[in-house]
Motif scaffolding. Structure first.
Motif, PDB file in Angstrom:
ATOM      1  N   GLU A 161       5.252 -12.284   2.252  1.00  0.00           N
ATOM      2  CA  GLU A 161       5.840 -12.524   0.934  1.00  0.00           C
ATOM      3  C   GLU A 161       6.111 -11.227   0.177  1.00  0.00           C
ATOM      4  N   GLY A 162       5.850 -10.085   0.818  1.00  0.00           N
ATOM      5  CA  GLY A 162       6.165  -8.803   0.205  1.00  0.00           C
ATOM      6  C   GLY A 162       5.036  -8.166  -0.591  1.00  0.00           C
ATOM      7  N   ILE A 163       3.835  -8.777  -0.554  1.00  0.00           N
ATOM      8  CA  ILE A 163       2.695  -8.201  -1.262  1.00  0.00           C
ATOM      9  C   ILE A 163       2.251  -6.937  -0.521  1.00  0.00           C
ATOM     10  N   GLU A 164       1.961  -5.880  -1.290  1.00  0.00           N
ATOM     11  CA  GLU A 164       1.657  -4.583  -0.675  1.00  0.00           C
ATOM     12  C   GLU A 164       0.206  -4.152  -0.832  1.00  0.00           C
ATOM     13  N   LEU A 165      -0.508  -4.680  -1.820  1.00  0.00           N
ATOM     14  CA  LEU A 165      -1.868  -4.218  -2.100  1.00  0.00           C
ATOM     15  C   LEU A 165      -2.877  -5.296  -1.734  1.00  0.00           C
ATOM     16  N   PHE A 166      -3.950  -4.886  -1.038  1.00  0.00           N
ATOM     17  CA  PHE A 166      -4.924  -5.835  -0.514  1.00  0.00           C
ATOM     18  C   PHE A 166      -6.350  -5.321  -0.710  1.00  0.00           C
ATOM     19  N   GLN A 167      -7.256  -6.276  -0.960  1.00  0.00           N
ATOM     20  CA  GLN A 167      -8.684  -5.983  -1.066  1.00  0.00           C
ATOM     21  C   GLN A 167      -9.452  -7.155  -0.483  1.00  0.00           C
ATOM     22  N   GLY A 168     -10.474  -6.867   0.288  1.00  0.00           N
ATOM     23  CA  GLY A 168     -11.270  -7.954   0.846  1.00  0.00           C
ATOM     24  C   GLY A 168     -12.044  -7.521   2.070  1.00  0.00           C
ATOM     25  N   PHE A 169     -12.934  -8.393   2.518  1.00  0.00           N
ATOM     26  CA  PHE A 169     -13.814  -8.069   3.642  1.00  0.00           C
ATOM     27  C   PHE A 169     -13.053  -7.841   4.937  1.00  0.00           C
ATOM     28  N   LEU A 170     -11.852  -8.464   5.083  1.00  0.00           N
ATOM     29  CA  LEU A 170     -11.064  -8.221   6.294  1.00  0.00           C
ATOM     30  C   LEU A 170     -10.728  -6.741   6.421  1.00  0.00           C
ATOM     31  N   LEU A 171     -10.424  -6.103   5.295  1.00  0.00           N
ATOM     32  CA  LEU A 171      -9.978  -4.712   5.326  1.00  0.00           C
ATOM     33  C   LEU A 171     -11.151  -3.734   5.287  1.00  0.00           C
ATOM     34  N   ALA A 172     -12.068  -3.950   4.333  1.00  0.00           N
ATOM     35  CA  ALA A 172     -13.228  -3.056   4.196  1.00  0.00           C
ATOM     36  C   ALA A 172     -14.232  -3.692   3.259  1.00  0.00           C
ATOM     37  N   LYS A 173     -15.511  -3.562   3.595  1.00  0.00           N
ATOM     38  CA  LYS A 173     -16.571  -4.057   2.733  1.00  0.00           C
ATOM     39  C   LYS A 173     -17.001  -2.956   1.762  1.00  0.00           C
ATOM     40  N   PRO A 174     -17.623  -3.336   0.637  1.00  0.00           N
ATOM     41  CA  PRO A 174     -18.149  -2.316  -0.281  1.00  0.00           C
ATOM     42  C   PRO A 174     -19.233  -1.491   0.410  1.00  0.00           C
ATOM     43  N   VAL A 175     -19.272  -0.196   0.107  1.00  0.00           N
ATOM     44  CA  VAL A 175     -20.296   0.679   0.686  1.00  0.00           C
ATOM     45  C   VAL A 175     -20.940   1.503  -0.433  1.00  0.00           C
TER      46      VAL A 175
END
Length: 389
Positions: free
Chosen positions: A364-378
């Motif tokens: 759908e053209g969304i460019e910015l992502f956050q979540g456990f799939l990409l990276a967890k908090p450290v």
């Protein structure tokens, strides 16, 4: 037209200061300020400084920069910076007193309130007089760092927290756009758990300290991206330094205001979005950017966008979850995406946990992502590692 300002601030002495040291500080201030046409007052009570600087804007700002860098001042906090029509302090260049709280009872409206016997013409009505009254009543006292630590140590259970940082990834360039600072307890407890344990503490003051601590932690870790920090609009009503203290900390840390993203929950703004927009515009002019968090969790989100257009909008993770299988949610999100496109707002898909969720938003053209799939908090580092399908 007058070309005068009042810059009023408070600070703390990082260690106990003797009378001789305070007298030397005062003498130096008097000499410097007389040469530069700066009038005002300086008080020191129980480790707290309160100062009014009055003069030409450039002269006052240069002096304040020196004060902010002076190791005898810690936790320097601007209370107000505003133009004034006339001098409220006449030709009096500076005065100081080391007083007890009892000695402060007559501070406002008195002609002779300094313990040392110095005098001051009665201050006319105005903001400076009101702030003096607040100082007299015990507000605008900035406790030394060790006193703050002791107060927090006395909280039962002990008030301890740290920050985990989670990347927000820009998919087209496969780079980190920002890091969100997430407050966590010593055992990994979430923010709500920490706040529940800290009821004896002024919550607005606590959140203000936490925002500054998050920025300082990121700076120590070598921040070179944006940083997202959570913010509650109600803090502004309780503290005029709710945001300015963060900007001051950014200056000390060498972080440009344009790198700071304040995240506000949709439910927090929606009560009076027009008022919120008016309050935030001066800070946007300084370079701060704003994000609405958990968009879609409230009841009037599109009404909100009519009054306040954030720089970023984070889609509520409950809308994200299983989006590839839910037609009504897909229709809603396509409408939000089109609205944001027309208003120049960047969308962040938050809480992405599966490849399928990521793939739908990316298509759908969304460019910015956050979540456990990409990276967890450290903890203790700003991660440069992330996963993109």
């Amino acid at each position: 037209m007058s070309n005068l300002i009042h810059l009023i601030y408070c600070s703390a002495a990082p260690r106990p200061l003797g009378r001789e040291e305070l007298a030397a500080l005062l003498a130096g201030a008097r000499l410097h300020n007389e040469r530069h046409g700066i009038t005002g007052m300086l008080l020191h009570v129980d480790g707290s400084f309160f100062q009014v600087l009055e003069g030409a804007p450039d002269d006052v700002e240069r002096l304040f920069a020196r004060i902010s860098a002076d190791p005898r001042h810690d936790h320097v906090t601007v209370i107000i910076r505003e133009p004034v029509a006339t001098r409220a302090f006449g030709e009096w260049t500076m005065g100081h007193a080391e007083m007890t709280r009892d000695d402060l009872d007559g501070i406002v409206g008195a002609n002779d309130f300094f313990a040392s016997g110095g005098s001051l013409p009665e201050i006319g009505e105005g903001r400076a007089k009101k702030l003096l009254a607040a100082f007299r009543d015990g507000r605008w006292r900035t406790a030394p760092a060790n006193a703050v630590a002791a107060a927090e140590d006395a909280t039962l259970p002990p008030l301890r927290y740290a920050f985990a940082f989670q990347p927000i990834v820009h998919a087209p360039t496969r780079s980190i756009f920002s890091h969100e600072a997430l407050i966590r307890g010593p055992g990994g407890e979430n923010a709500a758990s920490i706040l529940q344990r800290s009821q004896p503490v002024d919550m607005h003051a606590l959140r203000e300290r936490q925002r500054i601590a998050a920025l300082e932690a990121a700076a120590r870790l070598g921040l070179c991206t944006r940083i997202n920090i959570n913010f509650q609009p109600s803090d502004i009503a309780h503290s005029p330094t709710a945001i300015s203290s963060l900007l001051d900390a950014a200056g000390r840390c060498g972080i440009p205001p344009g790198s700071i993203v304040l995240e506000v929950l949709e439910s927090e703004i929606i009560r009076d979005s027009g008022d919120f927009s008016a309050r935030m515009n001066p800070y946007r002019a300084s370079g701060l950017t704003f994000a609405i968090d958990d968009f879609g969790s409230g009841y009037a989100g599109l009404n909100l966008l009519a009054d306040f257009q954030p720089d970023l909008l984070k889609i509520d993770m409950n809308l994200v979850r299983g989006i590839e299988r839910n037609g009504p949610r897909q229709a809603i999100l396509r409408g939000i995406a089109r609205t944001c496109l027309d208003l120049g707002i960047d969308l962040i898909a938050e809480g992405v946990e599966t490849v399928e969720e990521y793939a739908w938003f990316r298509a759908e053209g969304i460019e910015l992502f956050q979540g456990f799939l990409l990276a967890k908090p450290v903890f203790d580092r700003l991660s440069t590692d992330f996963y993109l399908p």
